[in-house]
Write a protein that holds these residues in place. Structure first.
Motif, PDB file in Angstrom:
ATOM      1  N   ARG A 163       0.825  -1.212   0.000  1.00 14.43           N
ATOM      2  CA  ARG A 163       0.000   0.000   0.000  1.00 14.43           C
ATOM      3  C   ARG A 163       0.860   1.263   0.000  1.00 14.43           C
ATOM      4  N   ALA A 164       1.930   1.240   0.777  1.00  8.33           N
ATOM      5  CA  ALA A 164       2.815   2.402   0.849  1.00  8.33           C
ATOM      6  C   ALA A 164       3.436   2.707  -0.510  1.00  8.33           C
ATOM      7  N   LYS A 167       0.708   4.184  -2.855  1.00 14.93           N
ATOM      8  CA  LYS A 167       0.381   5.573  -2.513  1.00 14.93           C
ATOM      9  C   LYS A 167       1.387   6.546  -3.104  1.00 14.93           C
ATOM     10  N   ARG A 168       2.580   6.076  -3.379  1.00 19.65           N
ATOM     11  CA  ARG A 168       3.604   6.936  -3.981  1.00 19.65           C
ATOM     12  C   ARG A 168       3.496   6.984  -5.498  1.00 19.65           C
ATOM     13  N   GLU A 204      -4.695  -6.096  -2.236  1.00 24.54           N
ATOM     14  CA  GLU A 204      -4.532  -4.644  -2.223  1.00 24.54           C
ATOM     15  C   GLU A 204      -4.773  -4.078  -3.622  1.00 24.54           C
ATOM     16  N   THR A 208      -6.406  -0.511  -5.228  1.00 28.12           N
ATOM     17  CA  THR A 208      -5.590   0.378  -6.062  1.00 28.12           C
ATOM     18  C   THR A 208      -4.991  -0.431  -7.202  1.00 28.12           C
TER      19      THR A 208
END
Length: 261
Positions: A163-164, A167-168, A204, A208
């Motif tokens: 997820r991190a 998000k980028r 995930e 996204t």
């Protein structure tokens, strides 16, 4: 420019792969090719160079049976509130981008690669992962290609780390192991003993849209940064993944490689 091959060989793996993940390459030699020419055209071997025809191979594999790129459709029918992209719909612009290689080969069997590991790598390397970067995780598991342990051993990447990265603005991740979430047996054990979540990092992708490369090889050849990843998948209509010949390009674009090409 130097080109590094990051793909595993595509070959018959019945001797070491489990029944549900096997690939078969059936080779037809030049003598068989001469017979094929005769059956198709009526021409006898005297018309052929050295009395030999063409070589050919027939392949039997799943779209995930070798080095491949997973599409969002693999994870779920919907992604980000829309119908998930199949592999033939994945933007090709995602598949040719600057890469980073994060060395996690110190991680042991069953150990997690989490967001803190990614952040620590950035701090140590002095490099921030930005949108569009293809992030490759080196575990060293490619050393087990050809051994049944390849399917049952290795670390895994957590949903938080995945997820991190998303998000980028990361669209493609990759790993030199059988799977991004680790072996099936490990996933099942975590689901039973933890919060009941199975295949968490793949799922995930239902929130996204992203793709990931699995079954890479040779990531130990790579520097941490300063290369471009090329990972165009086969255009499988409606496919959940596409076998891919993944390479890394080192050096400025347009620079000739050591062979002069």
């Amino acid at each position: 420019m130097e080109i590094l091959d990051l793909s595993a060989p595509l070959d018959t793996d019945k001797a070491w792969a489990p029944w549900w993940a096997r690939t078969r390459v059936k080779r037809q030699g030049h003598r068989f090719g001469a017979l094929a020419v005769f059956l198709l055209t009526g021409l006898t071997p005297r018309f052929l160079r050295h009395r030999l025809g063409w070589a050919n191979e027939t392949l039997s594999l799943s779209s995930h049976g070798t080095t491949h790129l997973d599409a969002p459709w693999h994870y779920a029918p919907d992604s980000g509130g829309k119908r998930a992209l199949t592999i033939d719909e994945v933007p090709l612009s995602w598949c040719f981008s600057p890469g980073v290689c994060i060395d996690m080969s110190h991680k042991k069997d069953g150990e997690a690669i989490n967001e803190a590991d990614i952040t620590a790598w950035e701090k140590t390397e002095g490099h921030s992962i930005t949108a569009g970067t293809i992030v490759l995780i080196r575990t060293g598991m490619d050393q087990w290609i050809g051994d049944p342990a390849y399917f049952t051993t290795g670390p895994w990447v957590t949903r938080g780390a995945t997820r991190a990265l998303l998000k980028r603005g990361v669209k493609i991740t990759g790993i030199d192991a059988w799977g991004w979430d680790g072996p099936l047996s490990h996933m099942a054990q975590r689901a039973r003993q933890g919060d009941g979540t199975f295949w968490e990092s793949h799922y995930e992708g239902a929130d996204t849209p992203y793709c990931h490369l699995e079954r890479l090889a040779g990531l130990d050849q790579l520097p941490t940064t300063g290369f471009t990843v090329c990972c165009f998948p086969l255009k499988v209509k409606g496919g959940s993944a596409g076998p891919s010949r993944v390479v890394a390009l080192l050096g400025p674009p347009g620079e000739r490689d050591r062979h002069g090409y």
